[in-house]
Scaffold this motif. Structure first.
Motif: not given
Ligand code: HPA
Length: 273
Positions: A79-88, A189-194
């Motif tokens: 799987l080349s690429g995943r979706v992230h929670l921070y994308e909404g 969660l992001g997307p800001s860095y910590e």
């Protein structure tokens, strides 16, 4: 149609398009590692957008395709690429791919990611086997009615990252003379860095690396009885470790630099499965 039916439809569609449901392992490639699948033998790829109900990511560095092929005589599904929670996306969307892998009957998965290094042994460019995680995303992918066809209501997470697969990663790294670290991954969660204060807090909590993915997929995989190996590519020192600000470009640049080693390690592990 409910979620289980959507997952089943995607799995059936993939079977119908020649994606080996007999694959020995599925691999999820993290940020900047997307083209690790380019060297696969007898490979063909399917854009995520072609697969029914499959979510596609728009983040830079995520190609968004599924590659079926062979490594060291083993069938792999990459799987080349995943979706992230921070994308909404919600948790069910984020873990949809993992559900499909489970429905295909694949019993092992390698989850890779880019992560910020918190502990001193996790310096830029290091590879870290995930021994355990701390989920600080504020959400759990199993929230909601439990579908028993996937797994139990209260699944055990003691061995969420397979001890056997972790040992196999060690054995492979040793054979290749490749230094490898072990540690705890904290998922945010992001997307800001910590902030530096957050990183100090995570260090106190026992985290060695920080990232914005993997934990939801690992939980869902374990829910379905899939054995999980997690490997982080430490792309940058976490916030405040050094005074320099963090930048996504550094994450991508390090991933590019480490890719050769990463591919060799993955190939070695797959060959030993
Ligand atoms: N923090 C969170 N996620 C990341 C980092 C980081 O420093 N580097 C790569 N992914």
């Amino acid at each position: 149609m409910n979620y289980f039916d959507h997952v089943t439809e995607a799995a059936e569609w993939l079977r119908g398009h020649g994606c080996a449901s007999t694959a020995d392992v599925a691999i999820v490639l993290g940020s900047g590692l997307g083209d690790c699948a380019d060297g696969l033998k007898d490979a063909f790829s399917i854009p995520y957008t072609d697969i029914p109900h499959w979510p596609a990511s728009k983040v830079i560095g995520h190609a968004g395709k599924l590659v079926c092929g062979k490594v060291g005589g083993r069938h792999v599904l990459v799987l080349s690429g995943r979706v992230h929670l921070y994308e909404g996306h919600d948790m069910r969307t984020v873990t949809f791919a993992m559900r499909v892998i489970g429905r295909l009957g694949i019993t092992r998965v390698i989850l890779t990611n880019a992560a910020g290094g918190i502990s001193p042994n996790c310096s830029r460019g290091a590879l870290m086997v995930i021994d355990d995680h701390i989920n600080l995303m504020g959400q759990n992918p199993l929230v909601g009615p439990n579908d028993e066809r996937f797994g139990l209501r209260f699944p055990d997470m003691t061995h969420i990252y397979s001890p056997a697969l972790r040992a196999l990663a060690d054995e492979t790294a040793r054979a290749q003379g490749l230094p490898i670290q072990h540690g705890v991954y904290v998922a945010v969660l992001g997307p800001s860095y910590e902030t530096p204060a957050e990183i100090r807090a995570f260090r106190t909590l026992g985290a060695d690396a920080v990232g914005m993915s993997t934990a939801p997929e690992a939980i869902v995989a374990r829910h379905m009885g899939i054995d999980v190996l997690g490997i982080s590519c430490i792309t940058n020192p976490a916030a405040g470790v050094f005074p320099e600000p963090l930048h996504h470009d550094e994450v991508m640049a390090t991933a590019r630099e480490v890719k050769g080693q990463f591919i060799a390690l993955l190939e070695g592990i797959i060959g030993r499965l």
